[in-house]
Design an enzyme around this catalytic site. Structure first.
Site, PDB file in Angstrom:
ATOM      1  N   GLY A  55       0.839  -1.194   0.000  1.00 23.24           N
ATOM      2  CA  GLY A  55       0.000   0.000   0.000  1.00 23.24           C
ATOM      3  C   GLY A  55       0.869   1.236   0.000  1.00 23.24           C
ATOM      4  N   CYS A  82       5.230  -6.217   1.632  1.00 22.05           N
ATOM      5  CA  CYS A  82       5.645  -4.808   1.619  1.00 22.05           C
ATOM      6  C   CYS A  82       4.978  -4.033   2.768  1.00 22.05           C
ATOM      7  CB  CYS A  82       5.375  -4.196   0.249  1.00 22.05           C
ATOM      8  SG  CYS A  82       6.283  -2.679  -0.006  1.00 22.05           S
ATOM      9  N   TYR A  83       4.004  -3.163   2.475  1.00 14.91           N
ATOM     10  CA  TYR A  83       3.309  -2.473   3.562  1.00 14.91           C
ATOM     11  C   TYR A  83       2.758  -3.492   4.564  1.00 14.91           C
ATOM     12  CZ  TYR A  83       0.016   0.592   5.989  1.00 14.91           C
ATOM     13  OH  TYR A  83      -0.648   1.297   6.955  1.00 14.91           O
ATOM     14  N   HIS A 169       7.926  -7.914  -3.608  1.00 12.64           N
ATOM     15  CA  HIS A 169       6.624  -8.298  -4.169  1.00 12.64           C
ATOM     16  C   HIS A 169       6.701  -9.664  -4.847  1.00 12.64           C
ATOM     17  CE1 HIS A 169       4.393  -4.578  -3.438  1.00 12.64           C
ATOM     18  NE2 HIS A 169       5.590  -4.016  -3.489  1.00 12.64           N
ATOM     19  N   GLU A 171       4.385 -11.368  -6.008  1.00 16.84           N
ATOM     20  CA  GLU A 171       3.366 -11.498  -7.062  1.00 16.84           C
ATOM     21  C   GLU A 171       3.837 -10.967  -8.415  1.00 16.84           C
ATOM     22  OE1 GLU A 171       3.481  -9.402  -4.617  1.00 16.84           O
ATOM     23  OE2 GLU A 171       2.565  -7.467  -5.059  1.00 16.84           O
ATOM     24  N   SER A 228     -21.659 -10.382 -20.800  1.00 15.81           N
ATOM     25  CA  SER A 228     -23.106 -10.624 -20.699  1.00 15.81           C
ATOM     26  C   SER A 228     -23.461 -12.003 -21.251  1.00 15.81           C
ATOM     27  CB  SER A 228     -23.916  -9.511 -21.388  1.00 15.81           C
ATOM     28  OG  SER A 228     -23.825  -9.593 -22.792  1.00 15.81           O
ATOM     29  N   LYS A 366     -11.195 -11.269 -15.976  1.00 20.42           N
ATOM     30  CA  LYS A 366     -11.618 -11.411 -17.376  1.00 20.42           C
ATOM     31  C   LYS A 366     -11.213 -12.768 -17.972  1.00 20.42           C
ATOM     32  CE  LYS A 366     -13.416  -9.385 -21.053  1.00 20.42           C
ATOM     33  NZ  LYS A 366     -14.643  -8.588 -21.070  1.00 20.42           N
TER      34      LYS A 366
END
Ligand code: XMP
Length: 510
Positions: A55, A82-83, A169, A171, A228, A366
């Site tokens: 963050g 991290c944060y 990080h 990730e 949709s 997605k």
């Protein structure tokens, strides 16, 4: 699912969605919650692990995001990133300060000790750093198990309590051992099993929807777009004809797209689909209008009117189905994104229509929506289709919209898409289409002078539509497309290719 999942506390870092992606890539279900809700959510949902994200704040600032100390007493393993690491240190009695050094980008991580978290990690490995603060004093019962040249506390651990923090990080793809460390934490330390697959998710969702929707009536505005379509098919599997899909064919769609949508959903999937053919109504409403924003407003308003008329004919409707997806829900990290997007999606539906919202894709990314679409039996062409704007070809038809101009765009666009696919470029280009810039120019065809339309081609690569680069389509392909368009589409004598990025241009022309 409930007894094999991870909660991610979102502290507003830029890679937060990526953490969720990585956990799901390890086939473990996870949900992201705003940092100020993590304690209640952990109590209620009892996850097997918690991850604190990074963050932008500093933990020692007055209004910095915090967590209750009680969270650490729930016996749930925690990994802080991290944060998140700094927050663990400060909350449990350590000290975080801003040092003289800052670490950004690739940094060498040096292992000090072999631990469960660092199993199968090299002695020296590259990691991705982005921090201003560091842990100067450890909390009680913690030890340092990795460092860098500048930062003495890159990984801290309290193995007995299963609380861990990493300054870098894991990730981010640049962190070589990132996935290994996440896997060590989730599989070996938290005993989570890699069971999250789209097949399982589909079955769970269908039975949950069956239970929730029993005799309820659901309405969906089906556009033929990925989100949709997948949402509609999923709900159809659960409640069959209690789902009604309204497909507004406003005539601003691509070549034969209306028929395709009807064929897929009514004929192949046997869905209760109402196709409303209102091309003439839209063309009349748009007659003489040249201002781009006016066109958009007319199309939006007309769409709602048509949808409302159809909905009224159906009697009582309990739910309105929407294809909202996870990035829309978590993008702000504050929990407010959800509200903004819902309002935005409903797009000014009349206030006297009382629906509840049904958003069965709201926890999927997605690419997961696409996977689900394939699981549900949708064809690849639909599942991997490019983005298409709500107002359709109207934003690609400059000046007044006429049937003649729309047909020219449709035919040219069809040829462009056909050649892109033939040359295996369809998955490599993010969005590509033909537009009509409303220019006529002089040409010569056979021995005669012509004064015909120009067709523009636009193809771009982008991640999120906020910026884009124009696509470097091979000249040979452009050549074939250009030759075919002037030969096969009457009324066109010139083809141009737009080589502008965004910014300064936009993707569409209006
Ligand atoms: P622009 O032209 O703003 O487009 O660079 C960015 C992305 O958004 C799509 N787009 C729209 N989508 N309604 C939509 O649903 C609209 O009015 C609209 N205008 C642009 C565009 O196709 C591109 O993917």
């Amino acid at each position: 699912m409930q007894n094999n999942f991870v909660l991610i506390a979102d502290f507003g870092g830029q890679y937060n969605q990526l953490i969720a992606r990585r956990v799901r890539e390890l086939k473990i279900y996870c949900e992201v919650v705003p940092w100020n809700k993590i304690y209640q959510e952990a109590l209620a949902k009892k996850p097997q692990a918690i991850i604190f994200t990074g963050g932008p704040a500093s933990v020692y600032e007055q209004n910095a995001p915090k967590v209750q100390k009680e969270l650490f007493k729930l016996n749930i393993p925690i990994l802080g990133i991290c944060y998140g690491l700094q927050l663990i240190a400060q909350t449990l009695g350590g000290k975080v300060v801003s040092p003289d050094f800052k670490e950004y980008g690739k940094v060498e991580l040096i292992k000090k000790e072999d631990t469960k978290l660092l199993n199968n990690v090299e002695e020296k490995t590259i990691c991705w750093m982005s921090h201003r603060d560091y842990v100067e004093t450890l909390p009680k019962d913690f030890k340092i198990t990795a460092l860098s040249k500048q930062c003495p506390a890159c990984i801290i651990e309290n193995d007995a309590k299963k609380i861990y923090g990493v300054q870098f990080h894991p990730e981010v793809a640049h962190t070589q051992a990132g996935m290994q460390i996440l896997q060590n934490f989730l599989y070996d330390i938290c005993n989570l099993k890699p069971t999250w697959t789209m097949g399982n998710y589909k079955e769970n969702q269908i039975s949950e929807l069956k239970e929730k929707l029993k005799d309820k009536k659901v309405l969906c505005a089906l556009s033929g777009g990925v989100d949709s379509s997948v949402a509609a098919l999923l709900v159809h599997k659960a409640i069959g004809n209690n789902l009604t899909c309204v497909f507004v064919d406003h005539g601003l769609l691509r070549y034969k797209e209306g028929d395709d949508v009807e064929n897929i959903f009514r004929k192949r999937f046997n869905m209760n689909l109402i196709r409303v053919n209102v091309e003439e109504r839209f063309l009349n409403a748009l007659k003489g209008v040249t201002d781009p924003e006016k066109k958009r407003k007319i199309i939006g308003a007309e769409f709602i009117k048509v949808f409302e008329e159809e909905a009224k004919k159906l009697g009582k409707i309990d739910y309105l189905l929407q294809g909202t997806i996870y990035p829309d829900v978590i993008e702000s990290g504050t929990g407010t994104a959800e509200v903004i997007k819902s309002h935005h999606n409903v797009g000014g539906l009349p206030k006297n229509m009382q629906f509840k919202l049904l958003e069965p894709l709201r926890l999927l990314f997605k690419d997961e929506v696409r996977q689900l679409g394939l699981e549900l039996g949708l064809e690849e062409d639909l599942v991997f289709r490019q983005p298409f704007p709500g107002p359709g070809l109207a934003v690609r038809c400059l000046g007044e919209i006429t049937k003649e101009k729309l047909e020219i765009i449709q035919k040219s666009d069809f040829i462009f898409r056909e050649e892109i696919k033939k040359h295996n470029l369809d998955r490599a280009i993010w969005q590509y289409f033909a537009f009509l810039p409303n220019i006529r120019s002089v040409g010569v065809m056979g021995d005669s002078r012509t004064y015909f339309h120009t067709i523009g081609l636009r193809a771009v690569n982008s991640l999120d539509a906020m910026t884009c680069d124009w696509a470097k389509i091979p000249y040979d392909v452009l050549d074939i497309v250009s030759q075919r368009i002037v030969r096969e589409v009457s009324g066109v004598n010139r083809v141009i290719y737009d080589i502008t990025s965004k910014p300064p241009a936009t993707i569409e022309w209006e």
